[in-house]
Design a protein around this motif. Structure first.
Motif, PDB file in Angstrom:
ATOM      1  N   TRP A 252      33.945  23.544 -42.746  1.00  0.00           N
ATOM      2  CA  TRP A 252      32.920  22.536 -42.466  1.00  0.00           C
ATOM      3  C   TRP A 252      32.333  21.966 -43.751  1.00  0.00           C
ATOM      4  CZ3 TRP A 252      32.520  20.747 -37.695  1.00  0.00           C
ATOM      5  CH2 TRP A 252      32.921  21.557 -36.617  1.00  0.00           C
ATOM      6  N   TYR A 253      32.574  22.618 -44.875  1.00  0.00           N
ATOM      7  CA  TYR A 253      31.998  22.162 -46.134  1.00  0.00           C
ATOM      8  C   TYR A 253      32.633  20.849 -46.591  1.00  0.00           C
ATOM      9  CZ  TYR A 253      30.110  22.480 -50.881  1.00  0.00           C
ATOM     10  OH  TYR A 253      29.439  22.239 -52.065  1.00  0.00           O
ATOM     11  N   ASN A 254      33.927  20.713 -46.350  1.00  0.00           N
ATOM     12  CA  ASN A 254      34.623  19.469 -46.674  1.00  0.00           C
ATOM     13  C   ASN A 254      35.407  19.024 -45.443  1.00  0.00           C
ATOM     14  OD1 ASN A 254      35.668  17.265 -48.045  1.00  0.00           O
ATOM     15  ND2 ASN A 254      37.309  18.434 -49.005  1.00  0.00           N
ATOM     16  N   GLN A 255      34.669  18.755 -44.369  1.00  0.00           N
ATOM     17  CA  GLN A 255      35.290  18.326 -43.109  1.00  0.00           C
ATOM     18  C   GLN A 255      35.708  16.867 -43.300  1.00  0.00           C
ATOM     19  OE1 GLN A 255      36.735  17.285 -40.222  1.00  0.00           O
ATOM     20  NE2 GLN A 255      34.814  16.777 -39.211  1.00  0.00           N
ATOM     21  N   HIS A 256      36.955  16.693 -43.744  1.00  0.00           N
ATOM     22  CA  HIS A 256      37.394  15.395 -44.233  1.00  0.00           C
ATOM     23  C   HIS A 256      37.950  14.475 -43.167  1.00  0.00           C
ATOM     24  CE1 HIS A 256      41.392  17.197 -43.987  1.00  0.00           C
ATOM     25  NE2 HIS A 256      40.892  18.238 -44.647  1.00  0.00           N
ATOM     26  N   SER A 257      38.328  15.003 -41.994  1.00  0.00           N
ATOM     27  CA  SER A 257      38.897  14.137 -40.962  1.00  0.00           C
ATOM     28  C   SER A 257      37.762  13.505 -40.148  1.00  0.00           C
ATOM     29  CB  SER A 257      39.822  14.938 -40.042  1.00  0.00           C
ATOM     30  OG  SER A 257      39.149  16.081 -39.552  1.00  0.00           O
ATOM     31  N   PRO A 258      37.697  12.170 -40.110  1.00  0.00           N
ATOM     32  CA  PRO A 258      36.614  11.505 -39.369  1.00  0.00           C
ATOM     33  C   PRO A 258      36.630  11.877 -37.896  1.00  0.00           C
ATOM     34  CG  PRO A 258      37.749   9.955 -40.808  1.00  0.00           C
ATOM     35  CD  PRO A 258      38.574  11.210 -40.797  1.00  0.00           C
ATOM     36  N   SER A 259      35.452  12.151 -37.372  1.00  0.00           N
ATOM     37  CA  SER A 259      35.323  12.505 -35.963  1.00  0.00           C
ATOM     38  C   SER A 259      33.878  12.275 -35.551  1.00  0.00           C
ATOM     39  CB  SER A 259      35.717  13.967 -35.739  1.00  0.00           C
ATOM     40  OG  SER A 259      34.902  14.823 -36.524  1.00  0.00           O
ATOM     41  N   ALA A 260      33.588  12.500 -34.296  1.00  0.00           N
ATOM     42  CA  ALA A 260      32.226  12.350 -33.805  1.00  0.00           C
ATOM     43  C   ALA A 260      31.301  13.345 -34.506  1.00  0.00           C
ATOM     44  CB  ALA A 260      32.203  12.570 -32.292  1.00  0.00           C
ATOM     45  N   TRP A 261      30.031  13.062 -34.471  1.00  0.00           N
ATOM     46  CA  TRP A 261      28.961  13.910 -35.015  1.00  0.00           C
ATOM     47  C   TRP A 261      28.880  13.913 -36.541  1.00  0.00           C
ATOM     48  CZ3 TRP A 261      32.628  16.137 -31.620  1.00  0.00           C
ATOM     49  CH2 TRP A 261      32.298  15.932 -30.278  1.00  0.00           C
ATOM     50  N   ASP A 262      29.724  13.130 -37.201  1.00  0.00           N
ATOM     51  CA  ASP A 262      29.533  12.757 -38.611  1.00  0.00           C
ATOM     52  C   ASP A 262      29.589  13.905 -39.615  1.00  0.00           C
ATOM     53  OD1 ASP A 262      29.197  10.240 -37.562  1.00  0.00           O
ATOM     54  OD2 ASP A 262      27.009  10.250 -37.737  1.00  0.00           O
ATOM     55  N   PHE A 263      30.294  14.982 -39.300  1.00  0.00           N
ATOM     56  CA  PHE A 263      30.389  16.047 -40.296  1.00  0.00           C
ATOM     57  C   PHE A 263      31.208  15.614 -41.518  1.00  0.00           C
ATOM     58  CE2 PHE A 263      28.699  18.683 -36.978  1.00  0.00           C
ATOM     59  CZ  PHE A 263      28.004  19.665 -37.656  1.00  0.00           C
ATOM     60  N   HIS A 264      32.023  14.583 -41.360  1.00  0.00           N
ATOM     61  CA  HIS A 264      32.744  14.060 -42.525  1.00  0.00           C
ATOM     62  C   HIS A 264      31.818  13.271 -43.447  1.00  0.00           C
ATOM     63  CE1 HIS A 264      32.738  10.932 -39.452  1.00  0.00           C
ATOM     64  NE2 HIS A 264      33.023  10.026 -40.375  1.00  0.00           N
ATOM     65  N   GLU A 265      30.573  13.013 -42.981  1.00  0.00           N
ATOM     66  CA  GLU A 265      29.581  12.336 -43.801  1.00  0.00           C
ATOM     67  C   GLU A 265      28.406  13.254 -44.130  1.00  0.00           C
ATOM     68  OE1 GLU A 265      28.475   8.899 -41.578  1.00  0.00           O
ATOM     69  OE2 GLU A 265      30.405   7.899 -41.830  1.00  0.00           O
ATOM     70  N   ALA A 266      28.591  14.547 -43.995  1.00  0.00           N
ATOM     71  CA  ALA A 266      27.509  15.502 -44.234  1.00  0.00           C
ATOM     72  C   ALA A 266      27.005  15.398 -45.673  1.00  0.00           C
ATOM     73  CB  ALA A 266      27.993  16.919 -43.959  1.00  0.00           C
ATOM     74  N   PRO A 267      25.699  15.541 -45.893  1.00  0.00           N
ATOM     75  CA  PRO A 267      25.151  15.404 -47.245  1.00  0.00           C
ATOM     76  C   PRO A 267      25.644  16.467 -48.216  1.00  0.00           C
ATOM     77  CG  PRO A 267      23.487  16.218 -45.704  1.00  0.00           C
ATOM     78  CD  PRO A 267      24.655  15.784 -44.887  1.00  0.00           C
ATOM     79  N   TRP A 268      26.091  17.590 -47.690  1.00  0.00           N
ATOM     80  CA  TRP A 268      26.579  18.664 -48.567  1.00  0.00           C
ATOM     81  C   TRP A 268      28.051  18.516 -48.940  1.00  0.00           C
ATOM     82  CZ3 TRP A 268      25.191  20.203 -43.357  1.00  0.00           C
ATOM     83  CH2 TRP A 268      26.291  20.314 -42.497  1.00  0.00           C
ATOM     84  N   ARG A 269      28.749  17.582 -48.301  1.00  0.00           N
ATOM     85  CA  ARG A 269      30.203  17.556 -48.399  1.00  0.00           C
ATOM     86  C   ARG A 269      30.681  17.508 -49.849  1.00  0.00           C
ATOM     87  NH1 ARG A 269      34.665  13.160 -46.304  1.00  0.00           N
ATOM     88  NH2 ARG A 269      36.410  14.295 -47.199  1.00  0.00           N
ATOM     89  N   ASN A 270      31.626  18.378 -50.175  1.00  0.00           N
ATOM     90  CA  ASN A 270      32.157  18.469 -51.522  1.00  0.00           C
ATOM     91  C   ASN A 270      33.470  19.233 -51.498  1.00  0.00           C
ATOM     92  OD1 ASN A 270      32.264  18.266 -54.383  1.00  0.00           O
ATOM     93  ND2 ASN A 270      30.024  18.432 -54.475  1.00  0.00           N
TER      94      ASN A 270
END
Length: 918
Positions: A252-270
């Motif tokens: 979930w830290y780098n959830q790179h595949s776009p999908s609902a609920w926007d985890f691919h745009e999470a502020p922590w993503r790295n």
């Protein structure tokens, strides 16, 4: 004179000896009488866990059970000894804390009151008790707890990564393998690895994988909190040269595949990062530390793609086993980069780990079209498949996972793909090395499935080709249920499968399409989870996530944890999910308090709950709410959000008042009681229809909800109940309700003595109903009554509470939480001939069983040591009741409270009880 003195001295001497004997005897009787092994404490727990490794709790609490089945057994006193030296503790010497003999019946959540604990230290402890029969137990077996790292100051390690990305979108690259060589010059006495790798990690030392955890660490809001795990790595280290290898997945830290609920745009993503600290002790007690820093090396490996939603691709040709061992030259590997890492505070992961809990063999293999093989495991599950295959180098086997088939027998992934906006769905790929039989399973992705579709095999598969691995948070079992009705038994099994399949470090709604911690699903299933599993520490973790996600004004999102999605947008509060979802933040702590007797849970979250209640008050108009979600997945009659939200607003106000009272916050308690009164008044004014004695639209949910939450004035209860029964009859005794309505309906019908009607609704084999799911081959609970959507959802799991609370009749006494005192009042549906349930509470195992026989109905109960129960049995005045073969009136250990209205009510202490009502 001398003779007199001698005689007096002789007499006084013997008197002193006699006094000494008497004093010694009294001391022994008080402190060390003949020990009774039957009351030796067992199942010792520290903060709900057996021998916890790496806890960061600085003020632990202790609990124990006593296996004594003697009637009316109670604890009168205890003594706890704690020491750092096990051998000294075996001899009775406590170099850390000796509680002394404490006159108390407390045997759960006993607070540590010794000196301040040190980080990275193992403490041993044992306990003995005195009972109400004047007996003292031997000391328990020695247990231990070990502290981890308490603060960031205890960490000497640095976060390291392959990229120093701070802005922009981090790249989706193959999984990095980090390597560190080091030398140990002397034997290792003890070693610990404190580690966190984001998104997920696997650690190897000298070629051996460390531990059996999967998908570590648990998902959190990495901006607020990051979990670390402690491993005992002493057995893996060698004197001489050693090699550590760390593999990182995106998770979930780098959830790179776009999908609902926007985890691919999470502020922590790295890009994936990790931090690790190896601490070991030599034979002379000297401590050594090896940490993550820029001296580590990395390169890309055989996991060429991994995504929590899409799947994992592995190219075995890129694997080199030499990487994991001494002697490999890693000069061409890149140097790791020291990075800031996530913002969240490092804290110990205290919930049970995710594990592979069982392996299922295929039940049927079909070939719906040339080259495509479909494996059916006969059970919907969460996890992955393990491939065993031979072939040529470069050949690729593709494995797709799903829970239903098309009519032509091929795999149907349509429903599961609806929220994945890019890439494949639940698909693994394995490229062969060509070296003999190759066995592989993924590391950083899991799926929900019953079927697996395989292409790329060079020959015909058999049962060893593809096995299903069941993977979930590994809870210990707390409850069991069985009955004479196979439908009920299958519903129970399906509920347990769905609960486990939807728990991977936090409660999910489904393990395939979404994998999201919907607060409403978690709230609906929490009580059944507490009945069936020792899940408290996992809920504690999730409640911490609520704290992390709560905004300053008290608002909560619909999903926990969240990437930032799920809050109301702007000032439009009708777009939120409402207390019927977010209220889990209040109901779950209260449930834990009731089931576990744990006040500290309430203290920890009380301020956040008050903050949330303040948020709801600000959103209210005339004490009523108008936002939130409807009765999710209803059948025909929609129940609109406003009436549901206002019902839960009232419910939460009442719960908060009760919490305040428990926590001695009298002013708060009065405030929330008054708030509840005002809500109820406004609610009845708006929603109650006196002309036909209904609420809202008169549907099942509206009526049952009003009764369930005690929103109906006493004088109107019977009329509203009659309206509810009429509405149920109009639906031919089927459910016409969603997740909220079902929970309310089952409980209300039982509360008002309509158990047979509840039983009929639950077991209906025609649509809609739980029994209908069973008839259609369900092995888990479904999201919708028609089965058109997800077929592994837990939100309808509240039905399982009914098996324990109604059929077995085990009920909590809110005045004596944690089952210190509880009720036993089994309900006996006409069509059911027997039922049995057990629940392992903090004091021991509660048992309740009944069976209808020609000579009468038998009831068997077990009440654990140090608890009491009130038993209510159905019995007309003219019916004879025997207990243990003796007339009830002659039993010495049973207090008959009343015998009227075709019931006999008794108060009993601990022990086993066998009744016959004829």
């Amino acid at each position: 004179m001398r003779h007199y003195i001698f005689r007096e001295s002789f007499r006084h001497g013997w008197m002193l000896i006699l006094i000494s004997i008497v004093v010694s005897a009294n001391f022994i009787s008080c402190e060390q009488p003949q020990k009774d092994a039957l009351i030796k404490p067992i199942h010792l727990k520290c903060n709900y866990r057996n021998n916890p490794l790496g806890t960061d709790v600085v003020n632990p609490r202790f609990s124990w059970e006593v296996p004594d089945t003697t009637r009316n057994g109670e604890q009168m006193a205890y003594r706890i000894l704690i020491g750092k030296n096990r051998k000294k503790l075996e001899m009775g010497e406590a170099d850390i804390w000796n509680s002394g003999r404490i006159q108390s019946g407390e045997s759960i959540h006993v607070r540590y009151r010794g000196p301040e604990l040190k980080p990275s230290t193992r403490y041993y402890w044992k306990v003995k008790i005195w009972n109400n029969q004047g007996k003292v137990s031997p000391y328990s077996d020695i247990h231990w707890f070990e502290t981890g790292l308490f603060s960031r100051d205890d960490w000497k390690a640095k976060w390291i990564s392959t990229n120093a990305w701070k802005d922009g979108i981090p790249p989706d690259k193959p999984a990095p393998y980090f390597r560190k060589s080091f030398k140990i010059s002397q034997p290792v006495d003890q070693a610990r690895m404190y580690i966190s790798g984001l998104g997920y990690y696997e650690l190897f030392i000298n070629g051996k994988r460390i531990g059996d955890h999967q998908l570590d660490p648990a998902l959190t809001d990495y901006e607020e909190r990051v979990k670390y795990v402690t491993h005992d790595v002493g057995p893996y280290l060698e004197q001489g040269n050693n090699v550590m290898v760390m593999v990182l997945g995106h998770g979930w830290y780098n959830q790179h595949s776009p999908s609902a609920w926007d985890f691919h745009e999470a502020p922590w993503r790295n890009s994936p990062v990790f931090i690790g600290q190896l601490s070991y002790t030599g034979p002379k007690g000297r401590d050594y530390t090896i940490v993550t820093d820029k001296s580590w090396k990395y390169r890309r490996g055989p996991i060429v793609y991994n995504s929590i939603r899409n799947g994992e691709f592995y190219d075995a040709r890129k694997y080199n086993g030499s990487w994991f061992h001494d002697g490999y030259d890693d000069a061409n590997w890149s140097s790791a980069l020291e990075v800031d890492g996530p913002k969240g505070t490092l804290s110990a992961q205290k919930l049970p780990p995710i594990r592979i809990t069982r392996t299922l063999k295929v039940q049927e293999i079909t070939q719906p079209k040339p080259g495509t093989w479909v494996f059916d495991y006969g059970q919907n599950l969460a996890g992955w498949t393990q491939l065993s295959v031979k072939g040529n180098s470069g050949e690729t086997v593709t494995i797709e996972h799903g829970e239903r088939l098309y009519e032509d027998g091929t795999l149907d992934q349509e429903e599961l793909s609806r929220f994945v906006n890019e890439g494949l769905t639940q698909t693994n790929k394995y490229t062969l090395s060509g070296e003999g039989t190759e066995t592989w399973e993924p590391s950083f992705s899991y799926h929900g499935f019953r079927y697996a579709s395989v292409t790329g095999l060079t020959g015909n598969p058999d049962s060893s080709t593809l096995k299903a691995r069941v993977v979930h948070t590994d809870f210990d079992t707390a409850g069991t249920f069985t009955s004479s009705d196979r439908t009920l038994n299958q519903i129970h099994r399906n509920t347990q499968w769905s609960y486990l399949g939807n728990f991977h470090g936090y409660p999910e709604d489904c393990p395939h399409r979404e994998k999201i911690g919907w607060s409403g699903d978690g709230q609906a299933a929490a009580e059944m989870g507490l009945w069936n599993f020792h899940s408290t520490t996992a809920y504690r973790k999730w409640l911490d996530d609520f704290m992390d996600e709560q905004r300053p004004d008290g608002e909560l999102p619909g999903i926990i944890p969240t990437s930032g999605w799920g809050y109301t947008r702007g000032q439009d509060t009708t777009l939120g999910y409402g207390p019927q979802w977010e209220g889990a933040f209040a109901t779950i702590p209260w449930n834990i308090y009731l089931y576990k007797g744990d006040k500290r849970i309430l203290r920890r979250y009380y301020s956040g709950i008050k903050n949330y209640m303040g948020y709801l008050e600000k959103q209210a108009d005339g004490y009523l709410l108008y936002g939130g979600i409807n009765d999710h997945k209803y059948v025909e009659t929609p129940t609109e959000p406003p009436i549901i939200a206002s019902s839960y607003f009232y419910h939460l106000a009442g719960l908060t008042a009760k919490m305040a009272q428990v926590l001695d916050q009298e002013q708060d308690s009065r405030y929330y009681k008054e708030l509840a009164r005002n809500i109820k008044k406004a609610y009845n004014k708006k929603y109650y229809h006196p002309d036909n004695q209904t609420y809202g639209n008169g549907g099942q949910t509206s009526l049952a909800m009003a009764l369930y939450f005690d929103l109906v004035d006493k004088k109107n209860e019977q009329g509203v109940l009659n309206s509810l029964v009429e509405e149920i009859n109009r639906q031919d005794n089927h459910f016409d309700a969603g997740v909220i309505g079902v929970k309310c309906l089952i409980n209300v019908l039982t509360e008002y003595g309509l158990t047979d009607l509840a039983y009929e609704m639950i077991t209906q084999k025609t649509y809609p109903g739980y029994g209908n799911w069973i008839e259609r081959g369900a092995t888990t609970l479904w999201q919708t009554w028609d089965g058109s959507m997800s077929r592994n959802h837990i939100m309808f799991g509240s039905v399982d509470e009914w098996f324990f609370e109604a059929l077995a009749g085990i009920k909590i006494d809110s005045e004596n939480p944690g089952f210190k005192h509880f009720f036993l009042e089994p309900q006996l549906p006409e069509k059911l001939s027997h039922a049995r349930a057990t629940h392992h509470c903090m004091y021991g195992e509660i048992k309740s069983a009944w069976r209808k026989k020609a000579e009468g109905t038998t009831f068997r109960f077990t009440v654990p040591f140090n608890t009491t129960a009130t038993i209510t049995l159905p019995a007309d005045q003219d019916k004879e009741i025997l207990e243990g073969g003796v007339p009830l009136s002659e039993s010495r250990n049973i207090e008959i409270i009343s015998r009227k209205e075709e019931k006999v009510v008794m108060r009993v202490g601990s022990g086993n009880y066998n009744f016959l009502v004829n």
